[in-house]
Design an enzyme around this catalytic site. Structure first.
Site, short mmCIF file in Angstrom:
data_model
loop_
_atom_site.label_atom_id
_atom_site.label_comp_id
_atom_site.label_asym_id
_atom_site.label_seq_id
_atom_site.Cartn_x
_atom_site.Cartn_y
_atom_site.Cartn_z
N GLY A 14 0.82 -1.21 0.00
CA GLY A 14 0.00 0.00 0.00
C GLY A 14 0.85 1.25 0.00
O GLY A 14 2.09 1.19 -0.02
N ASP A 35 1.09 -8.74 1.97
CA ASP A 35 -0.06 -8.02 1.41
C ASP A 35 -0.93 -9.01 0.65
O ASP A 35 -0.40 -9.92 0.02
CB ASP A 35 0.42 -6.91 0.44
CG ASP A 35 -0.57 -5.76 0.35
OD1 ASP A 35 -1.71 -6.01 -0.08
OD2 ASP A 35 -0.21 -4.63 0.71
N ASP A 60 -3.20 -13.00 3.12
CA ASP A 60 -4.22 -12.20 3.79
C ASP A 60 -4.01 -12.34 5.30
O ASP A 60 -4.19 -13.43 5.86
CB ASP A 60 -5.60 -12.73 3.38
CG ASP A 60 -6.73 -11.92 4.01
OD1 ASP A 60 -6.45 -11.11 4.92
OD2 ASP A 60 -7.89 -12.10 3.60
N TYR A 149 -14.75 1.21 9.21
CA TYR A 149 -13.33 1.56 9.34
C TYR A 149 -13.05 2.09 10.74
O TYR A 149 -12.16 1.62 11.44
CB TYR A 149 -12.99 2.61 8.29
CG TYR A 149 -11.54 3.02 8.24
CD1 TYR A 149 -10.55 2.12 7.87
CD2 TYR A 149 -11.15 4.33 8.55
CE1 TYR A 149 -9.22 2.50 7.80
CE2 TYR A 149 -9.83 4.73 8.47
CZ TYR A 149 -8.86 3.81 8.09
OH TYR A 149 -7.55 4.20 8.03
N THR A 179 -2.40 11.90 5.20
CA THR A 179 -1.02 11.87 4.70
C THR A 179 -1.05 11.77 3.18
O THR A 179 -1.96 11.16 2.63
CB THR A 179 -0.27 10.68 5.32
OG1 THR A 179 -0.31 10.81 6.74
CG2 THR A 179 1.17 10.61 4.87
#
Ligand code: UDP
Length: 331
Positions: A14, A35, A60, A149, A179
């Protein structure tokens, strides 16, 4: 000091994970990058594949994690992290913030490793305290679109503190504010790649709501340095890392228009539900505990970021719009 120390980074492909990989590889750590590539992009780390102190696990983290040998540090950064992503894959978002962190904590306990968890300013929700200090408990809607989230991240903090107090695990929690920088996904809906992508494609700039909502943007190199310092500190309670330089989204749109020289106009769209009205980190604790504060101004950071996006192959500007879809798993 770092030679021979081994670190597992989840969410390694990511935006933030890939910058962490660069940082730890260049410091001489042995980096295990993990990832599942649902939202991560292997191109973010492909330059590291030839390095002898870098290995990649396509896995995962919400499923059982096995890493052979000793492990000194774990950085849990796997998670969808943009509103578009966690609306598309809400269940995986909840799983990686609960089952995923549980696996990482169990692994840390088994290996006697220190673990740092990526939390977020979203734990403050639509904040009623401004700027946000770490002792503010937040204003989160658990059943709204961002709930999957926000609540996953809040659970993640709770279980991390429980492993710290109950098992005596060495834990660190970073609350990351907005960010930006190279390797953000162009079409993930976040405001900076959205505006720059629109400018590069010659589309209107979409400001949501009246644009009076504020954010405070931190350049990625500053954030990574703050995270590294936190990992190496002895601070087990959450620490805000971000840049307090606050700006409204409509002013931000003007800055991007200036920077890119686009002659497109600003169009106003509906404000998404539960979109926080203001956000600014109070970084007093990071200054005191970590001797850290951001160094890169928005003007400098935006110039570097724009140059990255401008130099991408043209077809990448359209990628997610034309066919690249997320792997979907309904469980
Ligand atoms: N935003 C916007 N236009 C866009 C994308 C986002 O005005 O095309 C707004 C969004 O509503 C929010 C702010 O920009 O108020 C930051 O959005 P982002 O998704 O980047 O981060 P977050 O809301 O999670 O801080």
């Amino acid at each position: 000091m770092a030679k021979g120390k081994k670190v597992l980074i989840t969410g390694a492909a990511g935006f933030l994970g890939s910058h962490l990989c660069d940082h730890f590889v260049s410091k001489g750590f042995e980096v295990c990058a993990m990832d599942n590539l649902i939202t991560g992009d292997i191109r973010n780390i492909e330059h590291l594949f030839g390095k002898e102190n870098f290995s990649f696990y396509h896995h995962d983290v919400s499923k059982f994690v096995h890493i052979p040998g000793e492990l000194d540090y774990i950085l849990h950064f796997a998670s969808p992290a943009s509103p578009i992503d966690y609306l598309k894959i809400p269940i995986q978002t909840l799983k990686v913030g609960s089952l995923g962190v549980h696996n990482c904590l169990g692994l840390a306990k088994a290996k006697n490793a220190r673990i740092l968890i990526a939390s977020t300013s979203e734990v403050y929700g639509d904040p009623l305290v401004h700027p946000q200090t770490e002792d503010y408990w937040g204003n989160v809607n658990p059943v709204g679109p961002r709930g999957v989230y926000d609540e996953a991240k809040r659970f993640q903090e709770a279980i991390t503190m429980a492993y710290h107090t109950y098992h005596g695990l060495e834990t660190r929690i970073v609350r990351i504010f907005n960010t930006y920088g190279p390797r953000m996904r162009l079409n993930d809906g976040r405001v900076l790649p959205a505006f720059i992508g629109q400018a590069l494609r010659g589309e209107d700039i979409t400001v949501f709501g009246d644009g009076s909502q504020t954010r405070s943007f931190c350049y990625v190199d500053d954030l990574i340095e703050g995270i590294y310092r936190l990992l190496m500190s002895d601070c087990a309670t959450p620490v805000n890392i971000g840049n307090p330089d606050e700006i409204s989204i409509s002013e931000f749109a003007e800055e991007i228009i200036q920077l890119t020289g686009t002659d497109q106009k600003v169009v106003y769209k509906d404000l998404p539900m539960d979109d926080p009205k203001q956000r600014q980190p109070d970084i007093t604790k990071a200054i005191k505990e970590l001797d850290w504060q951001p160094k890169v101004s928005r003007a400098e950071g935006l110039a570097i970021t724009y140059s990255y996006f401008k130099n991408l192959p043209k077809e990448r500007l359209y990628e997610d719009k034309h066919g690249r879809t997320f792997a979907q798993n309904k469980n």
